[in-house]
Design a protein around this motif. Structure first.
Motif, PDB file in Angstrom:
ATOM      1  N   SER A 145      10.310  32.863   9.179  1.00 20.76           N
ATOM      2  CA  SER A 145      10.987  32.485   7.904  1.00 20.76           C
ATOM      3  C   SER A 145      11.759  33.480   7.811  1.00 20.76           C
ATOM      4  O   SER A 145      11.289  34.794   7.754  1.00 20.76           O
ATOM      5  N   ALA A 146      12.924  33.625   7.333  1.00 21.54           N
ATOM      6  CA  ALA A 146      13.805  34.611   7.018  1.00 21.54           C
ATOM      7  C   ALA A 146      13.433  35.373   5.865  1.00 21.54           C
ATOM      8  O   ALA A 146      13.630  36.500   5.617  1.00 21.54           O
ATOM      9  N   ALA A 147      12.978  34.526   4.899  1.00 23.45           N
ATOM     10  CA  ALA A 147      12.568  34.898   3.605  1.00 23.45           C
ATOM     11  C   ALA A 147      11.429  35.708   3.674  1.00 23.45           C
ATOM     12  O   ALA A 147      11.509  36.754   3.176  1.00 23.45           O
ATOM     13  N   VAL A 148      10.472  35.605   4.519  1.00 25.23           N
ATOM     14  CA  VAL A 148       9.205  36.229   4.734  1.00 25.23           C
ATOM     15  C   VAL A 148       9.603  37.493   5.244  1.00 25.23           C
ATOM     16  O   VAL A 148       9.329  38.750   4.765  1.00 25.23           O
ATOM     17  N   MET A 149      10.590  37.644   6.265  1.00 27.00           N
ATOM     18  CA  MET A 149      10.824  38.980   7.055  1.00 27.00           C
ATOM     19  C   MET A 149      11.785  39.791   5.978  1.00 27.00           C
ATOM     20  O   MET A 149      11.516  40.838   5.970  1.00 27.00           O
ATOM     21  N   VAL A 150      12.654  39.307   5.191  1.00 29.13           N
ATOM     22  CA  VAL A 150      13.291  39.976   4.499  1.00 29.13           C
ATOM     23  C   VAL A 150      12.494  40.819   3.246  1.00 29.13           C
ATOM     24  O   VAL A 150      12.508  41.876   2.820  1.00 29.13           O
ATOM     25  N   GLU A 151      11.525  39.808   2.616  1.00 29.28           N
ATOM     26  CA  GLU A 151      10.690  40.227   1.583  1.00 29.28           C
ATOM     27  C   GLU A 151       9.686  41.591   2.000  1.00 29.28           C
ATOM     28  O   GLU A 151       9.396  42.056   1.499  1.00 29.28           O
ATOM     29  N   TYR A 152       9.263  41.162   3.286  1.00 31.75           N
ATOM     30  CA  TYR A 152       8.309  42.007   3.914  1.00 31.75           C
ATOM     31  C   TYR A 152       9.133  43.276   4.055  1.00 31.75           C
ATOM     32  O   TYR A 152       8.268  44.361   3.837  1.00 31.75           O
ATOM     33  N   ALA A 153       9.975  43.267   4.312  1.00 37.71           N
ATOM     34  CA  ALA A 153      10.779  44.707   4.826  1.00 37.71           C
ATOM     35  C   ALA A 153      11.125  45.291   3.437  1.00 37.71           C
ATOM     36  O   ALA A 153      10.836  46.420   3.414  1.00 37.71           O
ATOM     37  N   ASP A 154      11.181  44.628   2.353  1.00 36.84           N
ATOM     38  CA  ASP A 154      11.719  45.168   1.218  1.00 36.84           C
ATOM     39  C   ASP A 154      10.400  45.956   0.600  1.00 36.84           C
ATOM     40  O   ASP A 154      10.458  46.914  -0.043  1.00 36.84           O
ATOM     41  N   ALA A 155       9.284  45.069   0.841  1.00 39.87           N
ATOM     42  CA  ALA A 155       7.925  45.700   0.451  1.00 39.87           C
ATOM     43  C   ALA A 155       7.572  46.862   1.158  1.00 39.87           C
ATOM     44  O   ALA A 155       6.974  47.934   0.469  1.00 39.87           O
ATOM     45  N   LEU A 156       7.706  46.979   2.303  1.00 37.94           N
ATOM     46  CA  LEU A 156       7.550  48.192   3.113  1.00 37.94           C
ATOM     47  C   LEU A 156       8.248  49.317   2.583  1.00 37.94           C
ATOM     48  O   LEU A 156       7.714  50.414   2.354  1.00 37.94           O
ATOM     49  N   VAL A 157       9.557  49.151   2.191  1.00 35.86           N
ATOM     50  CA  VAL A 157      10.451  50.330   1.761  1.00 35.86           C
ATOM     51  C   VAL A 157      10.126  50.587   0.458  1.00 35.86           C
ATOM     52  O   VAL A 157      10.100  51.758   0.017  1.00 35.86           O
ATOM     53  N   GLU A 206      11.214  50.110  10.785  1.00 37.38           N
ATOM     54  CA  GLU A 206      10.808  48.816  10.760  1.00 37.38           C
ATOM     55  C   GLU A 206      11.391  47.705   9.818  1.00 37.38           C
ATOM     56  O   GLU A 206      11.398  46.645  10.463  1.00 37.38           O
ATOM     57  N   ALA A 207      11.773  48.079   8.759  1.00 41.19           N
ATOM     58  CA  ALA A 207      12.369  47.094   7.746  1.00 41.19           C
ATOM     59  C   ALA A 207      13.596  46.714   8.302  1.00 41.19           C
ATOM     60  O   ALA A 207      14.170  45.325   8.299  1.00 41.19           O
ATOM     61  N   VAL A 208      14.442  47.642   9.165  1.00 38.43           N
ATOM     62  CA  VAL A 208      15.826  47.225   9.825  1.00 38.43           C
ATOM     63  C   VAL A 208      15.398  46.152  10.611  1.00 38.43           C
ATOM     64  O   VAL A 208      15.972  45.207  11.024  1.00 38.43           O
ATOM     65  N   ARG A 209      14.560  46.557  11.420  1.00 44.85           N
ATOM     66  CA  ARG A 209      14.089  45.485  12.484  1.00 44.85           C
ATOM     67  C   ARG A 209      13.657  44.085  11.949  1.00 44.85           C
ATOM     68  O   ARG A 209      14.401  42.937  12.697  1.00 44.85           O
ATOM     69  N   LEU A 210      12.845  44.153  10.751  1.00 45.21           N
ATOM     70  CA  LEU A 210      12.678  42.844  10.269  1.00 45.21           C
ATOM     71  C   LEU A 210      13.981  42.280   9.689  1.00 45.21           C
ATOM     72  O   LEU A 210      14.328  41.145   9.860  1.00 45.21           O
ATOM     73  N   TYR A 211      14.961  42.887   9.240  1.00 47.23           N
ATOM     74  CA  TYR A 211      16.149  42.556   8.666  1.00 47.23           C
ATOM     75  C   TYR A 211      17.009  41.844   9.702  1.00 47.23           C
ATOM     76  O   TYR A 211      17.734  41.012   9.755  1.00 47.23           O
ATOM     77  N   GLU A 212      16.961  42.636  11.079  1.00 51.06           N
ATOM     78  CA  GLU A 212      17.784  42.226  12.230  1.00 51.06           C
ATOM     79  C   GLU A 212      17.113  40.599  12.838  1.00 51.06           C
ATOM     80  O   GLU A 212      18.013  39.960  13.106  1.00 51.06           O
ATOM     81  N   GLN A 213      15.938  40.778  12.656  1.00 51.55           N
ATOM     82  CA  GLN A 213      15.100  39.380  13.050  1.00 51.55           C
ATOM     83  C   GLN A 213      15.569  38.192  11.969  1.00 51.55           C
ATOM     84  O   GLN A 213      15.870  36.993  12.606  1.00 51.55           O
ATOM     85  N   ALA A 214      15.626  38.307  10.703  1.00 52.97           N
ATOM     86  CA  ALA A 214      15.979  37.574   9.829  1.00 52.97           C
ATOM     87  C   ALA A 214      17.442  36.987  10.027  1.00 52.97           C
ATOM     88  O   ALA A 214      17.835  35.929   9.806  1.00 52.97           O
ATOM     89  N   SER A 215      18.281  38.038  10.412  1.00 55.01           N
ATOM     90  CA  SER A 215      19.859  37.763  10.487  1.00 55.01           C
ATOM     91  C   SER A 215      19.803  36.719  11.732  1.00 55.01           C
ATOM     92  O   SER A 215      21.025  36.263  11.541  1.00 55.01           O
ATOM     93  N   ASN A 216      18.905  36.687  12.657  1.00 57.11           N
ATOM     94  CA  ASN A 216      19.253  35.879  13.708  1.00 57.11           C
ATOM     95  C   ASN A 216      18.503  34.423  13.597  1.00 57.11           C
ATOM     96  O   ASN A 216      18.428  33.708  14.489  1.00 57.11           O
ATOM     97  N   VAL A 217      17.872  34.439  12.608  1.00 57.54           N
ATOM     98  CA  VAL A 217      17.230  33.038  12.441  1.00 57.54           C
ATOM     99  C   VAL A 217      18.183  31.848  12.175  1.00 57.54           C
ATOM    100  O   VAL A 217      18.834  31.982  11.717  1.00 57.54           O
ATOM    101  N   THR A 218      17.786  30.882  13.224  1.00 58.56           N
ATOM    102  CA  THR A 218      18.430  29.580  13.145  1.00 58.56           C
ATOM    103  C   THR A 218      17.995  29.028  11.772  1.00 58.56           C
ATOM    104  O   THR A 218      16.731  28.281  11.771  1.00 58.56           O
ATOM    105  N   ALA A 219      18.617  28.816  10.519  1.00 60.19           N
ATOM    106  CA  ALA A 219      18.401  28.076   9.602  1.00 60.19           C
ATOM    107  C   ALA A 219      18.070  26.944   9.504  1.00 60.19           C
ATOM    108  O   ALA A 219      18.701  26.048  10.030  1.00 60.19           O
ATOM    109  N   ARG A 220      16.977  26.514   8.858  1.00 64.11           N
ATOM    110  CA  ARG A 220      16.503  25.100   8.734  1.00 64.11           C
ATOM    111  C   ARG A 220      17.030  24.364   7.861  1.00 64.11           C
ATOM    112  O   ARG A 220      16.905  23.089   7.714  1.00 64.11           O
TER     113      ARG A 220
END
Length: 251
Positions: free
Chosen positions: A198-210, A220-234
């Motif tokens: 879930s892109a939403a989980v990755m973004v919110e997780y990253a924001d919470a860490l920071v 770590e937050a940047v890595r999560l953002y990178e993963q979220a940016s490459n998600v194939t949106a459903r």
């Protein structure tokens, strides 16, 4: 807004995709054709129409109405005042929903979510002083009592702990508001386990860490953002989260 990589579902194809589309909120598949159509509007990105469709159905449509309004307020509405007004509306509907259907986890969840976003808009410290933190935590804990595998509630509760610690520090956060870093991480990790793509989980997780730890967690937050940016949106909703991650990386 770009369209997701896969075509958005309509009322005829939505049931087959329902479980994957609702891994965050655990909303049960509706049996009412009108409500199912409203959810199809939501997943296609027609959020205002979906909100109205949910309201037209009545009590069983409030989760749709609140999620549609919350998505629009969180990801699309540019005006801070308009966002706060929307979150107040969602909160009022959530309270009414929880009062009428006390065993519905999403009634409690959208009540809490609206308060969280409203608190961010008026600043977390001010919201805590008004006692909103206690209400948020109680509503999220009620959500998880009713639905232990509610990914969005785990994400929100982890984010709540992180935001409080980030604003008042770990000592005051723990003593005054019961906010603890280890609790934040338990809930954030559980959200990621329940909805790993879930892109939403990755973004919110990253924001919470920071928010909680700042610079030490930035990589770590940047890595999560990178993963979220490459998600194939459903669906159109997730496409907004993907675009949010992409915009965050471009800053």
């Amino acid at each position: 807004m770009k369209h997701p990589a896969t075509p958005p579902p309509d009322a005829s194809t939505l049931p087959a995709q329902w479980q994957r589309l609702h891994e965050l909120d655990g909303e049960p598949l509706p049996q009412e054709p009108t409500l199912l159509h409203g959810w199809a509007l939501f997943h296609a990105g027609h959020f205002e129409e979906a909100e109205l469709a949910g309201l037209a159905v009545g009590l069983s449509g409030l989760s749709l109405a609140n999620r549609a309004a919350a998505t629009r307020a969180t990801l699309l509405v540019p005006s801070e005042k308009a966002r706060l007004d929307l979150f107040q509306r969602i909160h009022a509907r959530g309270r009414a929903h929880a009062a009428e259907d006390q065993n519905n986890p999403n009634a409690w969840f959208w009540l809490a979510y609206a308060l969280i976003r409203y608190s961010q808009g008026i600043h977390v410290a001010r919201a805590l002083a008004q006692g909103l933190g206690t209400q948020i935590r109680a509503a999220l804990e009620k959500t998880l009592q009713l639905a232990p595998h509610h990914a969005y509630a785990h994400l929100a509760l982890g984010g709540f702990h992180a935001a409080v610690i980030g604003k008042v520090g770990p000592l005051v956060g723990a003593m005054t508001y019961g906010a603890r870093a280890e609790e934040a991480m338990i809930h954030l990790r559980e959200a990621l386990r329940l909805a790993p793509d879930s892109a939403a989980v990755m973004v919110e997780y990253a924001d919470a860490l920071v928010a909680m730890e700042g610079e030490p967690r930035l990589a770590e937050a940047v890595r999560l953002y990178e993963q979220a940016s490459n998600v194939t949106a459903r669906d159109a909703v997730e496409q907004l989260w993907v675009e949010l991650a992409q915009a965050g990386l471009a800053l």
